[in-house]
Structures are given as C-alpha cells and as structure tokens.
Design an enzyme around this catalytic site. Sequence first.
Site, PDB file in Angstrom:
ATOM      1  N   THR A  52      -8.126  30.187   9.576  1.00  0.00           N
ATOM      2  CA  THR A  52      -8.203  30.399   7.941  1.00  0.00           C
ATOM      3  C   THR A  52      -9.180  29.871   7.159  1.00  0.00           C
ATOM      4  OG1 THR A  52      -5.728  30.250   8.235  1.00  0.00           O
ATOM      5  CG2 THR A  52      -6.441  29.932   6.116  1.00  0.00           C
ATOM      6  N   TYR A 141      -0.686  30.418  16.374  1.00  0.00           N
ATOM      7  CA  TYR A 141      -0.808  29.756  15.011  1.00  0.00           C
ATOM      8  C   TYR A 141      -0.046  30.478  14.074  1.00  0.00           C
ATOM      9  CZ  TYR A 141      -3.637  28.808  10.516  1.00  0.00           C
ATOM     10  OH  TYR A 141      -4.269  28.420   9.714  1.00  0.00           O
ATOM     11  N   ARG A 146       1.068  32.366   4.832  1.00  0.00           N
ATOM     12  CA  ARG A 146       0.082  33.376   4.906  1.00  0.00           C
ATOM     13  C   ARG A 146       0.542  34.882   5.448  1.00  0.00           C
ATOM     14  NH1 ARG A 146      -5.557  32.206   2.818  1.00  0.00           N
ATOM     15  NH2 ARG A 146      -5.657  29.903   2.859  1.00  0.00           N
TER      16      ARG A 146
END
Length: 300
Positions: A52, A141, A146
């Site tokens: 990210t 992850y 997000r």
Amino acid sequence: MAYEEAKKRFRGSISPVITPFNEDESIDFNKFKELINWHIEKGSHGISVTGTSGEPSSMSVDERMTVMETACKTVNGRVPFIPGTGSTNHDETMRMTKAAQEMGADGALVIVPYYNKPNQHALYKHFKTVADSVDIPIILYNIPGRTAVNLEADTIARLAEDCENIIGVKEANKDFEHVNKVLLKAGRDFNLYSGIEVLCYPMLAIGGAGHISATANVAPTEVADLYNKWEVGDVKGAQDLHYSLMPLNDVLFRDTNPAPAKAALGMMGKIKPVLRKPLDVPSEAVQAEIRETLKAYKLL
C-alpha cells in the site's frame, strides 16, 4: 521445513518502503535504493515494496516488477525481502508472484483483491491458486478499509491448513477480536503482523510475529525497537515506545497513506514528496502539523 524456517526469519519490523517519484512522476530509482539501504542500516528486520505504501495501483505491472527487481538486488540477502505482489486482477497477481520467486524474493505479500468484493469461497480459491503456483512463503494481506471485504479468520485458517507455504497474514484491521481469532483458528505458530500502527504492540502481546507499519518509513529504528524490546522481555520499554510513537502514527494518517509519509520524507530531505495521481500532497495545514511533529521527534 523451509517454511518453518521462514516463520522464524520473517519476524520483527518489515518496512513497507514507499516508491519515490521524480517531478514528472517517473520512478526515482536512485532515491529508492538509498531508502532501502537506510532502512536496513537503521535496523529494519525486513523490506517490503509495492504494498500500500508503495502506490502499486498507480503503477503498471511492468513497473511494479522493475521496482521489485531493483529492491531485491539492493537488499541482496541482508534481510528478508517480501514484495507485495497482489492485485485486484487474479492473472496479474499470479504473474507478479511467480516473478517474485524467479527474481529471488524470500516471500510474497498478497493483498485481498480490492474493489471486486469476492465472497469467502472466492477468496479461498484465489489465494490457494496463487500459493500453489509458487514455492516461496506467502503472507496474506487483509486490509478491509481498502478492499471493502474482510478475509475471515475461518478462511485464513483453511488456507493455512491447505497451503503449507501460506505462513502468515498482515492484518490492517482495527477489529482486535478478529485478529485474536486468527491465531486461535490458524494456530499460534501462524505469523500475525500488524498493519495498524496503534496495534503493533498489542499484537505482539497476543503472540504476533511483528509489524509491517507505514510509520517505519519515517522512524525505522523506533518501529524496529518496539519489536526488539518486546523480544528480549523489556515490556516496560516496549510499552513506552508504543505510547511515544502514537502522536507520530496519528499525524502520518491525517491524509491517505502514503501522502503524509512522503511529505515527511520530503521535509527530512530523503525524497521529493511526489505522489502519482489520483493521490496528491496533504493540505498546508496537515503539512504544518507533520513538520511540527517531526521537530518534536527530532527528525528535522
């Protein structure tokens, strides 16, 4: 056995290094290599790129793989190198994860596909297919803020059971009940990493393996020392660092990551604070707050 060794090696502060850009938004590879060397010199236990903080969704697949290759050569085996290889596109994820193995990465960090909102069975199939395609360790992850979907503890446990090389998960998840259930169901030898800055210390306390914290971009030594102190039993020292880092953590999330971190690194003279569109620099008010916070931490 190799994956059990990876679980032991992949511990501590794995820095999610930003991608520096030039004024024309091209990648500044010289500054990138300098940053990686700086992170290692300052005590980071591992390096990750194209996660990210690295703005991967603003890059082409070829650019991401060039960034990964540059990082892999720069790290040169000094610490574990675990690039982010995930995408919202399954075939792209497969391509980049296979490339990570071919270039000599120690593992891969694979994000939950964003925007698509797959159900749990679809997520299982996606991650299992990716894991089965390579022989390197995989860290899942999970970042529901997000991706708009949570990778549930039962799904993580099922993947850990069925895929020997899925050794851990980065949980950028504020639901602390969820992360406890991950270790309960996947097993306490499953590597749990905090991706939420204020939870780095609490996750160590429940048996976490470390953290992949954006704050490490600005204060790599302190973020690494949080793990170091816990590891040697200095609970008071770890608690002190936890609270000491909180104001810095807060200011680095006044805007969308990595905009504040890049602004801070620009003030510190490490990079040009350029982001790729659609992201942009924080407001002047936020930048002023960042500057004052950096002064308070003696980072300026």
